[in-house]
Scaffold this motif. Structure first.
Motif, PDB file in Angstrom:
ATOM      1  N   ASN A 157       0.857  -1.171   0.000  1.00 44.67           N
ATOM      2  CA  ASN A 157       0.000   0.000   0.000  1.00 44.67           C
ATOM      3  C   ASN A 157       0.902   1.232   0.000  1.00 44.67           C
ATOM      4  O   ASN A 157       1.630   1.453   0.971  1.00 44.67           O
ATOM      5  CB  ASN A 157      -0.902  -0.023   1.237  1.00 44.67           C
ATOM      6  CG  ASN A 157      -1.858   1.151   1.295  1.00 44.67           C
ATOM      7  OD1 ASN A 157      -1.559   2.251   0.844  1.00 44.67           O
ATOM      8  ND2 ASN A 157      -3.020   0.924   1.885  1.00 44.67           N
ATOM      9  N   PRO A 158       0.887   2.054  -1.048  1.00 45.20           N
ATOM     10  CA  PRO A 158       1.815   3.188  -1.111  1.00 45.20           C
ATOM     11  C   PRO A 158       1.544   4.262  -0.063  1.00 45.20           C
ATOM     12  O   PRO A 158       2.435   5.043   0.271  1.00 45.20           O
ATOM     13  CB  PRO A 158       1.614   3.734  -2.529  1.00 45.20           C
ATOM     14  CG  PRO A 158       0.247   3.288  -2.915  1.00 45.20           C
ATOM     15  CD  PRO A 158       0.052   1.959  -2.252  1.00 45.20           C
ATOM     16  N   GLU A 159       0.321   4.320   0.472  1.00 45.83           N
ATOM     17  CA  GLU A 159       0.000   5.325   1.487  1.00 45.83           C
ATOM     18  C   GLU A 159       0.603   4.966   2.838  1.00 45.83           C
ATOM     19  O   GLU A 159       1.107   5.826   3.555  1.00 45.83           O
ATOM     20  CB  GLU A 159      -1.518   5.482   1.613  1.00 45.83           C
ATOM     21  CG  GLU A 159      -2.180   6.150   0.416  1.00 45.83           C
ATOM     22  CD  GLU A 159      -3.632   6.469   0.682  1.00 45.83           C
ATOM     23  OE1 GLU A 159      -4.096   6.258   1.829  1.00 45.83           O
ATOM     24  OE2 GLU A 159      -4.305   6.938  -0.258  1.00 45.83           O
ATOM     25  N   THR A 160       0.548   3.678   3.205  1.00 49.11           N
ATOM     26  CA  THR A 160       1.044   3.254   4.513  1.00 49.11           C
ATOM     27  C   THR A 160       2.451   2.669   4.445  1.00 49.11           C
ATOM     28  O   THR A 160       3.165   2.644   5.452  1.00 49.11           O
ATOM     29  CB  THR A 160       0.116   2.191   5.124  1.00 49.11           C
ATOM     30  OG1 THR A 160       0.149   1.006   4.306  1.00 49.11           O
ATOM     31  CG2 THR A 160      -1.319   2.703   5.203  1.00 49.11           C
ATOM     32  N   GLY A 161       2.814   2.172   3.268  1.00 47.18           N
ATOM     33  CA  GLY A 161       4.098   1.494   3.126  1.00 47.18           C
ATOM     34  C   GLY A 161       4.058   0.037   3.541  1.00 47.18           C
ATOM     35  O   GLY A 161       5.042  -0.691   3.377  1.00 47.18           O
ATOM     36  N   TYR A 162       2.913  -0.420   4.087  1.00 47.04           N
ATOM     37  CA  TYR A 162       2.815  -1.798   4.558  1.00 47.04           C
ATOM     38  C   TYR A 162       2.570  -2.767   3.408  1.00 47.04           C
ATOM     39  O   TYR A 162       1.868  -2.453   2.436  1.00 47.04           O
ATOM     40  CB  TYR A 162       1.682  -1.945   5.581  1.00 47.04           C
ATOM     41  CG  TYR A 162       1.995  -1.344   6.934  1.00 47.04           C
ATOM     42  CD1 TYR A 162       3.044  -1.826   7.704  1.00 47.04           C
ATOM     43  CD2 TYR A 162       1.239  -0.288   7.447  1.00 47.04           C
ATOM     44  CE1 TYR A 162       3.339  -1.288   8.940  1.00 47.04           C
ATOM     45  CE2 TYR A 162       1.522   0.265   8.692  1.00 47.04           C
ATOM     46  CZ  TYR A 162       2.573  -0.241   9.428  1.00 47.04           C
ATOM     47  OH  TYR A 162       2.872   0.302  10.651  1.00 47.04           O
ATOM     48  N   LEU A 163       3.151  -3.957   3.523  1.00 46.75           N
ATOM     49  CA  LEU A 163       2.868  -5.025   2.580  1.00 46.75           C
ATOM     50  C   LEU A 163       1.426  -5.477   2.742  1.00 46.75           C
ATOM     51  O   LEU A 163       0.868  -5.439   3.843  1.00 46.75           O
ATOM     52  CB  LEU A 163       3.819  -6.200   2.808  1.00 46.75           C
ATOM     53  CG  LEU A 163       5.317  -5.895   2.632  1.00 46.75           C
ATOM     54  CD1 LEU A 163       6.146  -7.102   3.057  1.00 46.75           C
ATOM     55  CD2 LEU A 163       5.634  -5.499   1.206  1.00 46.75           C
TER      56      LEU A 163
END
Length: 313
Positions: free
Chosen positions: A258-264
């Motif tokens: 997720n590009p907003e959170t950086g989480y996989l």
């Protein structure tokens, strides 16, 4: 003995099919399962992440009916419920919708099992939640294996749950915030607990090689299980997608985030790819690769490996 394929305890979907979607159809579910089997994952647990009660009722009934078909029953022994009894804290919650996260609830758990026609085989819960030990004992009494994940559990929490019958750690090293206490955290606590086997995602993105090596050194191949945590985007081409309630990017490298959170947001890999990456690290030999990718998972499912080799080999 050469194994006929791999076993995966955590599959969220495949080739654009989301097992937790309100739009899931039996036809699409069957397509994803058949394609996954073709990929070399010959036994697996379709996984439903934290969902609304309406989705649970609809999808559990649909999936439990489908997996009893003659062409699938040897391949799909049951269902993995990853949630809804997990942490609601950002990072620990991962890609799960916070609106649907619940505190341990025996009545609702029993309803989930009923909707699944008794097909729930694995339940992931957070160890630190109040009454999690009560739910754990209740689930184990019903023949459901309990794993601990998406949590902020302490060493004491994990011991309390392992004493209550929990036997696994869901994707150890993931499902926690980016910033954690350097000593008191679920990774160290999970490594230190000798009663909990570790499931890990070896897709080349979820864990660095150093942590994989440490987990194997401490747990040993006999107490380590590789899972793909395959997202519905697994098997698709790189690009922008929407999955599991997230707008995500699948890079050429296979990294899905997720590009907003950086989480996989799950992985884009199958078990064959996870085992291939594991082989490239040269940490364990072929016999141990068979253990972490086939035999150990079948032991968790209480399935005789020889019966799988005879029927599906």
């Amino acid at each position: 003995m050469e194994i006929p394929g791999y076993v995966d305890l955590q599959v969220n979907g495949y080739k654009g099919v989301d097992f937790s979607s309100s739009e899931l159809t039996e036809e699409r579910f069957l397509y994803a399962c058949r394609e996954l089997i073709k990929s070399g994952t010959i036994v697996f647990l379709p996984t439903i992440i934290t969902s609304s009660k309406e989705i649970y009722e609809r999808n559990l009934q649909m999936i439990s009916k489908a997996i009893q078909r003659d062409d699938l029953k040897d391949h799909i022994p049951g269902i993995h419920l990853e949630g809804p009894f997990i942490s609601d804290v950002d990072g620990a919650r991962g890609a799960h919708n916070p609106e649907w996260v619940l505190q341990p609830d025996l009545v609702f758990f029993d309803q989930l099992v009923e909707w699944s026609d008794g097909k729930v085989k694995l339940l992931t819960i957070a160890a630190e939640l109040e009454q999690s030990d009560v739910l754990c004992r209740h689930a184990v009494d019903k023949g459901v294996t309990v794993s601990l994940g998406h949590q902020l559990a302490s060493e004491t929490d994990l011991q309390r749950l392992s004493d209550s019958g929990a036997s696994l750690l869901t994707h150890l090293g993931n499902g926690i915030p980016q910033m954690i206490d350097r000593h008191n955290n679920p990774i160290w606590a999970g490594l230190a607990n000798d009663d909990l086997r570790a499931m890990i995602i070896t897709d080349g993105h979820h864990l660095p090689p150093s942590l994989i090596k440490i987990i194997l050194k401490i747990k040993g191949a006999s107490n380590t299980i590789i899972v793909s945590d395959a997202s519905p985007i697994a098997g698709l081409s790189p690009g922008n997608y929407s999955t599991l309630g997230n707008d995500v990017i699948l890079e050429e490298s296979g990294r899905l985030f997720n590009p907003e959170t950086g989480y996989l947001v799950g992985s884009s890999s199958t078990m064959r790819e996870c085992i291939s990456y594991m082989r490239s690290l040269n940490f364990i030999d072929e016999q141990d690769l068979s253990s972490v990718g086939f035999y150990n998972s079948l032991e968790i499912l209480d399935i005789n490996p020889q019966s799988i080799i005879d029927r599906l080999g």
